[in-house]
Design a protein around this motif. Structure first.
Motif, PDB file in Angstrom:
ATOM      1  N   LEU A   1      93.848  56.651 -43.046  1.00  0.00           N
ATOM      2  CA  LEU A   1      93.360  57.661 -42.071  1.00  0.00           C
ATOM      3  C   LEU A   1      92.858  56.250 -40.893  1.00  0.00           C
ATOM      4  N   GLY A   2      93.453  56.563 -39.776  1.00  0.00           N
ATOM      5  CA  GLY A   2      93.428  55.462 -38.849  1.00  0.00           C
ATOM      6  C   GLY A   2      93.922  54.247 -39.425  1.00  0.00           C
ATOM      7  N   HIS A   3      93.500  53.215 -39.040  1.00  0.00           N
ATOM      8  CA  HIS A   3      93.842  51.915 -39.860  1.00  0.00           C
ATOM      9  C   HIS A   3      93.337  51.441 -41.046  1.00  0.00           C
ATOM     10  N   GLU A   4      92.701  52.623 -41.884  1.00  0.00           N
ATOM     11  CA  GLU A   4      92.041  52.197 -43.092  1.00  0.00           C
ATOM     12  C   GLU A   4      92.916  52.846 -44.249  1.00  0.00           C
ATOM     13  N   LEU A   5      93.096  52.143 -45.441  1.00  0.00           N
ATOM     14  CA  LEU A   5      93.447  52.843 -46.701  1.00  0.00           C
ATOM     15  C   LEU A   5      92.239  53.212 -47.483  1.00  0.00           C
ATOM     16  N   ARG A   6      91.845  54.611 -47.446  1.00  0.00           N
ATOM     17  CA  ARG A   6      90.749  55.070 -48.215  1.00  0.00           C
ATOM     18  C   ARG A   6      91.039  55.278 -49.756  1.00  0.00           C
ATOM     19  N   ILE A   7      90.389  54.422 -50.505  1.00  0.00           N
ATOM     20  CA  ILE A   7      90.697  54.657 -52.119  1.00  0.00           C
ATOM     21  C   ILE A   7      89.593  55.325 -52.738  1.00  0.00           C
ATOM     22  N   GLY A   8      89.770  56.810 -52.967  1.00  0.00           N
ATOM     23  CA  GLY A   8      88.753  57.694 -53.576  1.00  0.00           C
ATOM     24  C   GLY A   8      88.845  57.475 -54.898  1.00  0.00           C
ATOM     25  N   VAL A   9      87.745  57.280 -55.499  1.00  0.00           N
ATOM     26  CA  VAL A   9      87.549  57.244 -57.068  1.00  0.00           C
ATOM     27  C   VAL A   9      86.726  58.206 -57.638  1.00  0.00           C
ATOM     28  N   GLY A  10      87.264  59.343 -58.479  1.00  0.00           N
ATOM     29  CA  GLY A  10      86.535  60.394 -58.966  1.00  0.00           C
ATOM     30  C   GLY A  10      85.972  61.369 -57.929  1.00  0.00           C
ATOM     31  N   THR A  11      86.599  61.347 -56.637  1.00  0.00           N
ATOM     32  CA  THR A  11      85.798  62.263 -55.664  1.00  0.00           C
ATOM     33  C   THR A  11      86.051  63.582 -55.779  1.00  0.00           C
ATOM     34  N   ARG A  12      87.084  64.057 -56.592  1.00  0.00           N
ATOM     35  CA  ARG A  12      87.509  65.448 -56.751  1.00  0.00           C
ATOM     36  C   ARG A  12      87.056  65.745 -58.182  1.00  0.00           C
TER      37      ARG A  12
ATOM     38  N   ARG B   1      99.263  47.463 -52.850  1.00  0.00           N
ATOM     39  CA  ARG B   1      99.800  48.167 -54.000  1.00  0.00           C
ATOM     40  C   ARG B   1      99.226  48.309 -55.171  1.00  0.00           C
ATOM     41  N   ASP B   2      99.750  49.076 -56.298  1.00  0.00           N
ATOM     42  CA  ASP B   2      99.283  49.282 -57.534  1.00  0.00           C
ATOM     43  C   ASP B   2      97.847  49.270 -57.712  1.00  0.00           C
ATOM     44  N   VAL B   3      97.307  50.328 -56.954  1.00  0.00           N
ATOM     45  CA  VAL B   3      95.830  50.573 -56.895  1.00  0.00           C
ATOM     46  C   VAL B   3      95.293  51.448 -58.071  1.00  0.00           C
ATOM     47  N   ARG B   4      94.583  51.028 -58.866  1.00  0.00           N
ATOM     48  CA  ARG B   4      94.232  51.570 -60.037  1.00  0.00           C
ATOM     49  C   ARG B   4      92.662  51.315 -60.227  1.00  0.00           C
ATOM     50  N   ALA B   5      91.787  52.433 -61.079  1.00  0.00           N
ATOM     51  CA  ALA B   5      90.596  52.179 -61.434  1.00  0.00           C
ATOM     52  C   ALA B   5      90.260  52.682 -62.482  1.00  0.00           C
ATOM     53  N   SER B   6      88.963  52.295 -63.004  1.00  0.00           N
ATOM     54  CA  SER B   6      88.440  52.863 -64.267  1.00  0.00           C
ATOM     55  C   SER B   6      87.038  52.729 -64.198  1.00  0.00           C
ATOM     56  N   SER B   7      86.135  53.269 -65.120  1.00  0.00           N
ATOM     57  CA  SER B   7      84.903  53.454 -65.334  1.00  0.00           C
ATOM     58  C   SER B   7      84.459  53.176 -66.701  1.00  0.00           C
ATOM     59  N   SER B   8      83.419  52.153 -66.739  1.00  0.00           N
ATOM     60  CA  SER B   8      83.211  51.766 -68.112  1.00  0.00           C
ATOM     61  C   SER B   8      82.008  52.658 -68.516  1.00  0.00           C
ATOM     62  N   THR B   9      81.279  53.505 -67.695  1.00  0.00           N
ATOM     63  CA  THR B   9      80.266  54.289 -68.192  1.00  0.00           C
ATOM     64  C   THR B   9      80.741  55.729 -68.228  1.00  0.00           C
ATOM     65  N   GLY B  10      82.089  55.999 -67.945  1.00  0.00           N
ATOM     66  CA  GLY B  10      82.635  57.198 -68.465  1.00  0.00           C
ATOM     67  C   GLY B  10      82.743  58.285 -67.350  1.00  0.00           C
ATOM     68  N   ALA B  11      82.648  57.747 -66.058  1.00  0.00           N
ATOM     69  CA  ALA B  11      82.484  58.817 -65.105  1.00  0.00           C
ATOM     70  C   ALA B  11      83.922  58.952 -64.500  1.00  0.00           C
ATOM     71  N   PRO B  12      84.289  60.026 -63.763  1.00  0.00           N
ATOM     72  CA  PRO B  12      85.518  60.375 -63.344  1.00  0.00           C
ATOM     73  C   PRO B  12      86.082  59.230 -62.647  1.00  0.00           C
ATOM     74  N   ALA B  13      87.361  58.650 -62.862  1.00  0.00           N
ATOM     75  CA  ALA B  13      87.900  57.626 -62.154  1.00  0.00           C
ATOM     76  C   ALA B  13      89.245  57.848 -61.671  1.00  0.00           C
ATOM     77  N   ARG B  14      89.801  59.007 -61.440  1.00  0.00           N
ATOM     78  CA  ARG B  14      91.234  59.230 -60.806  1.00  0.00           C
ATOM     79  C   ARG B  14      91.045  58.884 -59.322  1.00  0.00           C
ATOM     80  N   VAL B  15      92.344  58.104 -59.255  1.00  0.00           N
ATOM     81  CA  VAL B  15      92.677  57.571 -57.894  1.00  0.00           C
ATOM     82  C   VAL B  15      93.180  58.314 -56.937  1.00  0.00           C
ATOM     83  N   ARG B  16      92.760  58.530 -55.823  1.00  0.00           N
ATOM     84  CA  ARG B  16      93.377  59.306 -54.624  1.00  0.00           C
ATOM     85  C   ARG B  16      93.348  58.209 -53.371  1.00  0.00           C
ATOM     86  N   THR B  17      94.613  58.096 -52.669  1.00  0.00           N
ATOM     87  CA  THR B  17      94.672  57.133 -51.529  1.00  0.00           C
ATOM     88  C   THR B  17      95.215  57.826 -50.429  1.00  0.00           C
ATOM     89  N   THR B  18      94.656  57.768 -49.209  1.00  0.00           N
ATOM     90  CA  THR B  18      95.119  58.306 -48.107  1.00  0.00           C
ATOM     91  C   THR B  18      94.774  57.271 -47.176  1.00  0.00           C
TER      92      THR B  18
END
Length: 314
Positions: A101-112, A82-99
């Motif tokens: 797939l299979g038995h994994e929760l994939r936490i994408g940070v700045g992937t788009r 729960r409560d997945v969140r992300a940030s970046s101290s270097t200013g990189a895009p850090a928007r979180v997307r969770t999906t």
């Protein structure tokens, strides 16, 4: 004369490019890598595991964010993230997307987000519920702190474990599952311990096991999903009989509508049986029990009838 000069000149140019470009591509310093990976596992008194991961990722030529692969199902054991969140101290895009797939929760940070280059720093935080396993006289936590889903090497990893009570039995193993080595450990008082490991290859992780005294934390009981295949001998017998009935139906098929109706009823049974699990715990929590096997039996007979009629019409 000009043709004779042009050939050697082109060859020399190709050789110069090979000498300049190929070594740069082979240089590990310009390949994507994780220079540092720091994790803090906070074992809270309410039984929740709070995780904070600080990942320094070197994209070298460039990339679009990172993906943290986290297992939320291990066998039939379920973990609630729960409560997945992300940030970046270097200013990189850090928007979180969770999906899932299979038995994994994939936490994408700045992937788009836009492409980034060089070294970037990301912080991912989340809570894990039902992570403790009650044992006789103690509660146990087994957790893969960095995961084994990274396809780049990790040069230096550090895992810190903090607890509300004195840590007496804490172990750390690094490497691939089933072939791991002990981590370097350094206690920081009675309630925290730091583990470090260098030179992790792609696919290698760090697994921490903690044993706390009984009732040191309020650990809710673990959650388990039904196996993906939960049919009993009764459902299996129905499916076997359906295969025999389908063979007979091919020889002397009933009306085509009967076949269509049986196939439709079979699909509805399968969807209804698996749908309860999917609606409660996600698309990969499906379980096929006896209703599903009965539905497959009807679907098999119905499909046999329909195919038999198509063959005769052809």
């Amino acid at each position: 004369m000009r043709g004779r000069v042009r050939g050697p000149a082109i060859g020399a140019g190709v050789l110069l490019v090979a000498l300049l470009v190929v070594p740069a591509a082979a240089d590990p310093a310009v390949r994507p890598r994780i220079p540092t990976y720091d994790v803090v596992l906070t074992l809270r008194a309410d039984g929740i595991l709070h995780v904070r991961e600080t990942i320094t990722f070197d994209f070298a030529g460039g990339g679009h964010g990172i993906v943290r692969r986290l297992r939320y199902r291990d066998g039939d054991r379920l973990y609630e993230v729960r409560d997945v969140r992300a940030s970046s101290s270097t200013g990189a895009p850090a928007r979180v997307r969770t999906t899932k797939l299979g038995h994994e929760l994939r936490i994408g940070v700045g992937t788009r987000g836009p492409e980034v280059r060089g070294r970037q720093a990301y912080v991912i935080e989340y809570d894990v519920l039902r992570a403790f396993t009650p044992r006789a006289g103690f509660d146990e936590l087994g957790w893969d702190a960095i995961g084994t889903g990274w396809d780049v090497p990790i040069e230096h990893a550090a895992v810190r474990v903090e607890a509300p009570v004195r840590l007496r039995d804490v172990r750390c193993r690094a490497g691939r599952p089933g072939a791991s080595v002990g981590c370097a450990a350094d206690r920081d008082g009675r309630y925290a311990i730091d583990f470090t490991q260098s030179g992790l290859a792609a696919g290698e992780g760090i697994r921490v096991r903690v044993r706390l005294p009984d009732r040191a934390v309020t650990a809710p009981p673990p959650a388990y999903a039904r196996p993906h295949w939960a049919g009993t001998w009764l459902g299996t017998a129905l499916l076997v009989l359906a295969l025999g009935a389908a063979a007979l139906a091919v020889r002397r098929p009933p009306h085509r509508r009967a076949g269509t109706g049986l196939a439709a009823a079979g699909v509805l049974l399968v969807v209804a049986d698996a749908g309860n699990d999917v609606a409660a715990r996600g698309p990969w929590a499906f379980s096929l029990g006896d209703p599903s096997l009965a539905g497959l039996a009807l679907l098999t007979v119905g499909a046999g009838i329909v195919l038999a009629h198509r063959g005769r019409d052809a």
